[in-house]
Design an enzyme around this catalytic site. Sequence first.
Site, PDB file in Angstrom:
ATOM      1  CD1 TRP A 163      -0.249  -1.542   3.135  1.00  0.00           C
ATOM      2  CD2 TRP A 163       0.613   0.505   3.317  1.00  0.00           C
ATOM      3  NE1 TRP A 163       0.530  -1.513   4.272  1.00  0.00           N
ATOM      4  CE2 TRP A 163       1.061  -0.263   4.414  1.00  0.00           C
ATOM      5  CE3 TRP A 163       1.018   1.839   3.221  1.00  0.00           C
ATOM      6  CZ2 TRP A 163       1.902   0.245   5.398  1.00  0.00           C
ATOM      7  CZ3 TRP A 163       1.860   2.357   4.202  1.00  0.00           C
ATOM      8  CH2 TRP A 163       2.285   1.555   5.275  1.00  0.00           C
ATOM      9  CE  LYS A 187      -4.658  -9.059  -2.071  1.00  0.00           C
ATOM     10  NZ  LYS A 187      -4.127  -8.291  -0.921  1.00  0.00           N
ATOM     11  N   PRO A 188      -3.280  -6.009  -5.446  1.00  0.00           N
ATOM     12  CG  PRO A 188      -4.652  -4.148  -5.789  1.00  0.00           C
ATOM     13  CD  PRO A 188      -4.442  -5.572  -6.223  1.00  0.00           C
ATOM     14  N   GLY A 239       6.750  -6.440  -0.187  1.00  0.00           N
ATOM     15  CA  GLY A 239       6.060  -6.390   1.102  1.00  0.00           C
ATOM     16  C   GLY A 239       7.007  -6.716   2.233  1.00  0.00           C
ATOM     17  CB  SER A 240       6.345  -7.563   5.755  1.00  0.00           C
ATOM     18  OG  SER A 240       5.654  -8.799   5.700  1.00  0.00           O
ATOM     19  CD  GLU A 260      11.412  -3.382  -2.450  1.00  0.00           C
ATOM     20  OE1 GLU A 260      11.614  -3.287  -1.214  1.00  0.00           O
ATOM     21  OE2 GLU A 260      10.670  -2.630  -3.081  1.00  0.00           O
ATOM     22  CG  LEU A 261      11.338  -9.586   0.948  1.00  0.00           C
ATOM     23  CD1 LEU A 261      11.861 -10.870   1.581  1.00  0.00           C
ATOM     24  CD2 LEU A 261       9.846  -9.708   0.657  1.00  0.00           C
ATOM     25  CB  CYS A 294      11.182  -0.751   1.144  1.00  0.00           C
ATOM     26  SG  CYS A 294       9.619  -1.655   1.123  1.00  0.00           S
ATOM     27  CD  GLU A 393      10.944  -1.979   6.850  1.00  0.00           C
ATOM     28  OE1 GLU A 393      11.191  -1.323   5.822  1.00  0.00           O
ATOM     29  OE2 GLU A 393      10.446  -3.124   6.822  1.00  0.00           O
TER      30      GLU A 393
END
Length: 493
Positions: A163, A187-188, A239-240, A260-261, A294, A393
């Site tokens: 998001w 899928k957002p 995402g996470s 990509e975390l 991120c 984080e």
Amino acid sequence: MPGELTTPERKAHAMTITTLNNYIDGGWVRSETTFKALNPADEKVIAEVPASTATDVDAAVTAARRAFADWRHVNPTVRARHLHSIGDIVKTRERELAEAITTEMGKTIGEATGEVDKLAKAFHFYAEEATRIHGEVIPNDVDGFASLVVQEPIGVIGAITPWNYPLELVGWKLCAALAAGCTIVIKPSQYASLSPALLFSCIDEAGLPAGVANLVLGGGETGPAVAGHPGFDKLAFTGSTATGGKIARGVPAAKPLTMELGGSCPMIVTDRADIDAAVAGAARRGFRNAGQICIAINRIYVHETVYSEFVDRLTAKVSELTVGNGMDPAVDVGPMATRAGVDVVDQHVRDAVARGATVTTGGTRIETLAPGNFYQPTVIAGCNPDMLVMREETFGPVVGVMPFSDLAKAVDLANGTEAGLAAYVYTGDLTQAHDLGRLLDFGNVAVNNVDAGIMNAPYGGRKGSGFGVEHGKAGLEGYLQYKHLRIQYGTRQ
């Protein structure tokens, strides 16, 4: 159209949509069940969003698979024209898309407008890259043979996006995949459905062939349905770290992944840094999008000889930031996107204080703006490596600062977490710049600036921050696979 829009004018759609729909096989598809999307600035309902099921995902994958049979062979110049067309429409509808971003996740309207501009540029960039997919001829050790190496699209892509950059992070995957000749199902995040739906109305307006790009909206059930679907040839996820790990462990068969975390990005300020520039950089990359990036600066290591000056100047600069509804052009920092995110920020601040750190500005929720998800931009000084803010984080408007005396120790601390996405350095010494660039174990290192990623260079993480890259030619190649075609055309000698 993505929702109940009946007027032809392209204005303020983000405020008039009441019911969103999925976009599957070139058309808008209603869902039997929905959930309410809220504006994080005031918690008012902004849309009814499909709670897509495994059946909806199946329909989207089926459409993408059918479309791939043709799209993979479409001339690259034709694919390029489609991408250019979408990019032009996105730019034309920039304000509408930006308002949707701010409404659904809170970032300031200026930042949202910049995001849409970058999205449009991504379409144009990958439109050009579509025509630059080249092969090569490999010499053989005998006469009469030719070895041709060609690159072909991987197939049907499943993409799950977050998001915090609800359009730009969709665009990185969508643009590269389509340029490569792949088809895609996106899928957002359930916290950012409005702007992706409007993006797909741009795609529909541009006349992209049915099934090439599909959108499934939803919450808890939808993500696992996409991640575990056997019909995808590749998964691309942003995402996470925790969610990325679950996806990587749960894929139903061996297939390519791009992950990509999380970040927890460090910044090192040496005794030879331009302190004014370092403070400006820390304020920008630490608090842009309320720290929900991120590659946000999370933890700062400052040489002891300039530590006090840096903390004082950063504190003064951050204390001047204006917090409020992102639609107000005078606001510097909008609300956080979720209440859960505010809770994490508050936990990190409380933990630091309990362990002896000092909050020099901020440090609390902004109750006068309740029920919105607002937190004061916060600087924490006197930190140590054991504090949560210096090892996890935070993903919010908080930076932790600690002094160092030995540069090698600062590098060890910077490298000492699972994060490996981006790191920042400020120094006026060329030797230090090159040494730190070499020693910092991150996919992206920015020296004397805080823009760790640009569209035409690879962008990706290491260690717990993921694998694979986006951006640039390398990002396109992530959606291609090699084929060796060995042809005998003459007599063997």
